[in-house]
Design a protein around this motif. Structure first.
Motif, PDB file in Angstrom:
ATOM      1  N   ALA A 256      44.915  47.871  44.507  1.00 37.94           N
ATOM      2  CA  ALA A 256      43.721  47.878  43.653  1.00 37.94           C
ATOM      3  C   ALA A 256      42.504  47.451  44.470  1.00 37.94           C
ATOM      4  O   ALA A 256      42.569  46.516  45.275  1.00 37.94           O
ATOM      5  N   GLY A 257      41.384  48.114  44.262  1.00 40.71           N
ATOM      6  CA  GLY A 257      40.185  47.826  45.029  1.00 40.71           C
ATOM      7  C   GLY A 257      39.798  46.354  45.070  1.00 40.71           C
ATOM      8  O   GLY A 257      39.582  45.794  46.154  1.00 40.71           O
ATOM      9  N   PRO A 258      39.694  45.678  43.916  1.00 42.00           N
ATOM     10  CA  PRO A 258      39.282  44.268  43.937  1.00 42.00           C
ATOM     11  C   PRO A 258      40.329  43.337  44.552  1.00 42.00           C
ATOM     12  O   PRO A 258      40.007  42.195  44.875  1.00 42.00           O
ATOM     13  N   VAL A 259      41.561  43.808  44.722  1.00 46.28           N
ATOM     14  CA  VAL A 259      42.610  42.985  45.338  1.00 46.28           C
ATOM     15  C   VAL A 259      42.577  43.111  46.852  1.00 46.28           C
ATOM     16  O   VAL A 259      42.604  42.108  47.579  1.00 46.28           O
ATOM     17  N   GLN A 268      29.781  40.320  40.955  1.00 52.88           N
ATOM     18  CA  GLN A 268      31.135  39.867  41.283  1.00 52.88           C
ATOM     19  C   GLN A 268      31.096  38.902  42.463  1.00 52.88           C
ATOM     20  O   GLN A 268      31.795  37.881  42.462  1.00 52.88           O
ATOM     21  N   ILE A 269      30.269  39.209  43.454  1.00 55.28           N
ATOM     22  CA  ILE A 269      30.134  38.322  44.610  1.00 55.28           C
ATOM     23  C   ILE A 269      29.556  36.981  44.189  1.00 55.28           C
ATOM     24  O   ILE A 269      30.032  35.915  44.599  1.00 55.28           O
ATOM     25  N   VAL A 270      28.522  37.016  43.341  1.00 54.75           N
ATOM     26  CA  VAL A 270      27.835  35.799  42.917  1.00 54.75           C
ATOM     27  C   VAL A 270      28.775  34.861  42.168  1.00 54.75           C
ATOM     28  O   VAL A 270      28.801  33.653  42.424  1.00 54.75           O
ATOM     29  N   TYR A 271      29.567  35.411  41.246  1.00 53.70           N
ATOM     30  CA  TYR A 271      30.353  34.560  40.351  1.00 53.70           C
ATOM     31  C   TYR A 271      31.825  34.436  40.727  1.00 53.70           C
ATOM     32  O   TYR A 271      32.469  33.456  40.343  1.00 53.70           O
ATOM     33  N   ALA A 272      32.367  35.414  41.457  1.00 57.00           N
ATOM     34  CA  ALA A 272      33.805  35.382  41.753  1.00 57.00           C
ATOM     35  C   ALA A 272      34.121  35.542  43.238  1.00 57.00           C
ATOM     36  O   ALA A 272      35.294  35.521  43.612  1.00 57.00           O
ATOM     37  N   ASN A 325      34.238  31.853  33.736  1.00 58.68           N
ATOM     38  CA  ASN A 325      33.363  32.974  34.049  1.00 58.68           C
ATOM     39  C   ASN A 325      33.811  33.691  35.314  1.00 58.68           C
ATOM     40  O   ASN A 325      33.764  34.923  35.388  1.00 58.68           O
ATOM     41  N   ALA A 326      34.262  32.935  36.319  1.00 59.96           N
ATOM     42  CA  ALA A 326      34.767  33.566  37.543  1.00 59.96           C
ATOM     43  C   ALA A 326      35.978  34.442  37.240  1.00 59.96           C
ATOM     44  O   ALA A 326      36.089  35.572  37.734  1.00 59.96           O
ATOM     45  N   LEU A 327      36.886  33.926  36.421  1.00 64.87           N
ATOM     46  CA  LEU A 327      38.074  34.690  36.046  1.00 64.87           C
ATOM     47  C   LEU A 327      37.682  35.952  35.288  1.00 64.87           C
ATOM     48  O   LEU A 327      38.168  37.056  35.600  1.00 64.87           O
ATOM     49  N   ALA A 328      36.800  35.812  34.304  1.00 58.71           N
ATOM     50  CA  ALA A 328      36.398  36.966  33.497  1.00 58.71           C
ATOM     51  C   ALA A 328      35.667  38.003  34.344  1.00 58.71           C
ATOM     52  O   ALA A 328      35.876  39.212  34.188  1.00 58.71           O
ATOM     53  N   TYR A 330      36.031  38.563  37.559  1.00 56.87           N
ATOM     54  CA  TYR A 330      36.997  39.252  38.425  1.00 56.87           C
ATOM     55  C   TYR A 330      37.818  40.257  37.615  1.00 56.87           C
ATOM     56  O   TYR A 330      38.045  41.397  38.070  1.00 56.87           O
ATOM     57  N   LEU A 331      38.255  39.873  36.430  1.00 53.98           N
ATOM     58  CA  LEU A 331      39.047  40.786  35.612  1.00 53.98           C
ATOM     59  C   LEU A 331      38.213  41.968  35.131  1.00 53.98           C
ATOM     60  O   LEU A 331      38.736  43.073  34.942  1.00 53.98           O
ATOM     61  N   ASP A 332      36.905  41.752  34.928  1.00 53.05           N
ATOM     62  CA  ASP A 332      36.022  42.887  34.642  1.00 53.05           C
ATOM     63  C   ASP A 332      36.086  43.901  35.787  1.00 53.05           C
ATOM     64  O   ASP A 332      36.177  45.116  35.560  1.00 53.05           O
ATOM     65  N   ALA A 333      36.032  43.408  37.028  1.00 56.07           N
ATOM     66  CA  ALA A 333      36.096  44.299  38.189  1.00 56.07           C
ATOM     67  C   ALA A 333      37.428  45.030  38.244  1.00 56.07           C
ATOM     68  O   ALA A 333      37.490  46.216  38.606  1.00 56.07           O
ATOM     69  N   VAL A 334      38.503  44.336  37.883  1.00 62.20           N
ATOM     70  CA  VAL A 334      39.828  44.961  37.862  1.00 62.20           C
ATOM     71  C   VAL A 334      39.843  46.116  36.867  1.00 62.20           C
ATOM     72  O   VAL A 334      40.361  47.213  37.160  1.00 62.20           O
ATOM     73  N   ARG A 335      39.271  45.893  35.689  1.00 60.13           N
ATOM     74  CA  ARG A 335      39.218  46.965  34.684  1.00 60.13           C
ATOM     75  C   ARG A 335      38.375  48.140  35.169  1.00 60.13           C
ATOM     76  O   ARG A 335      38.781  49.307  35.053  1.00 60.13           O
TER      77      ARG A 335
END
Length: 373
Positions: A256-259, A268-272, A325-328, A330-335
């Protein structure tokens, strides 16, 4: 409060308050009145934006800065904002995207990082998909560093679209690996364009094949708890959050791209963070500590996210809300990546693009604002 300002606040709160479109301090919104741009402060959530928080700036000064090649002492956006400021901003900094807000003629402008639309913007086939799905109803802009470069790219793309079609520029701009800009003369104009865009892209995603199943490591609840606690401990974080179901389980395969590749958008960089720490799932505290040290030596920063592909995502933060917020984020990016791969191939930000965001003072400021909320 003027009627237009009321409409802007409604747009920010209603649409920006939906995590489909914005999260934490992401996105921005503005209204133009009598030659003055009133814009959301940097880092303040759209969901809670109030009229008294808007920062007023002279549009003519901003446009002069956009079109000037004169060297300035410091960040050009920050310098332009200081020159254009009207009255006392109460210590608030305006959004870093003041320049593209200023150049768009429509009185209401909303900039979002929408999950559905970003399946197109974060895509190797993004421009092609935009034409297939939206035709001439949107302007496409390749990824460009935020600030002056992005504003100039938006202006050039809008002008090119008008020259090519012979029609007025549409109120939708798609920003590669970033988000969307939607503008209009009223709440209804902007809201209709946001939702129409979202619906059309969602239909394209729904018509595409489902992602392939990924492998799921067999981790016990005890093992997962140990990983969460060890990551929290060895990073010295104040708080942590984790997920082992839904997106965290079904779409975090090793490819997966974000992985394995990188971040999708600047937020995504700012928060995760740009990259996660990838774990096998069988690390004890000493082994996990060693991997964190290696990550820090390589990337010159601690990981914010740790991933056991197909099983677990852990996030750390300076507070419980920061970790959540960091978790959310990152999971947004996964979706987004999963949807992007259904209709094309996800595009992640390259090293140069990441480096700019990681070291831009404006984004460091936004992170500091987030810590205070």
């Amino acid at each position: 409060m003027s009627d237009l300002t009321q409409q802007l606040i409604r747009l920010a709160n209603d649409i920006g308050g939906d995590t489909e479109f914005s999260r934490a301090g992401g996105g921005n919104a503005s209204v133009k009145r009598d030659g003055i741009l009133h814009i959301k402060p940097s880092g303040v959530p759209l969901a809670t934006l109030r009229q008294e928080e808007l920062v007023p700036l002279r549009i003519d000064v901003l446009l002069d800065a956009l079109h000037s090649d004169d060297e300035v002492d410091g960040d050009p956006v920050r310098v332009a904002a200081q020159k254009a400021q009207v009255g006392d901003a109460g210590g608030r900094r305006p959004s870093v995207e003041i320049l593209f807000h200023a150049l768009i003629d429509d009185p209401l402008v909303l900039h979002l990082h929408p999950l559905t639309a970003n399946a197109v913007t974060c895509n190797e086939r993004g421009e092609e998909l935009a034409r297939e799905i939206l035709g001439d109803d949107a302007v496409w802009v390749d990824y460009t560093d935020p600030g002056v470069p992005l504003a100039r790219a938006v202006e050039d793309a809008r002008n090119a679209h008008a020259a090519r079609t012979g029609k007025p520029v549409p109120g939708v701009v798609l920003l590669g690996n970033h988000g969307i800009i939607v503008s209009g003369a009223s709440y209804d104009d902007v809201a209709q364009r946001v939702h129409s865009l979202t619906d059309r892209i969602q239909r394209a995603i729904d018509q595409a094949p489902q992602p392939e199943e990924i492998a799921h490591p067999q981790l016990s609840a005890t093992q997962k708890k140990a990983i969460v606690e060890s990551f929290h401990l060895v990073t010295g974080a104040s708080a942590s959050a984790s997920s082992d179901s839904g997106l965290a389980r079904d779409y975090t395969g090793p490819l997966a791209g974000p992985v394995s590749e990188g971040p999708l958008i600047p937020d995504q960089i700012v928060y995760a963070g740009s990259l996660p720490l990838v774990l096998q799932g069988d690390e004890d505290e000493a082994a996990l500590s060693h991997k964190v040290e290696q990550f820090q030596a390589t990337h010159e920063r601690l990981p914010i996210i740790a991933v056991v592909p197909g099983a677990l995502v852990v996030a750390i933060g300076d507070s419980p809300s920061g970790a959540d917020n960091a978790l959310a984020t990152y999971l947004d990016a996964v979706r987004v990546a999963a949807d992007a791969d259904r209709i094309g191939k996800v595009r992640v930000m390259n090293q140069a693009e990441r480096h700019f965001i990681e070291h831009w003072e404006a984004e460091a400021y936004r992170r500091s604002v987030a810590k205070e909320q």
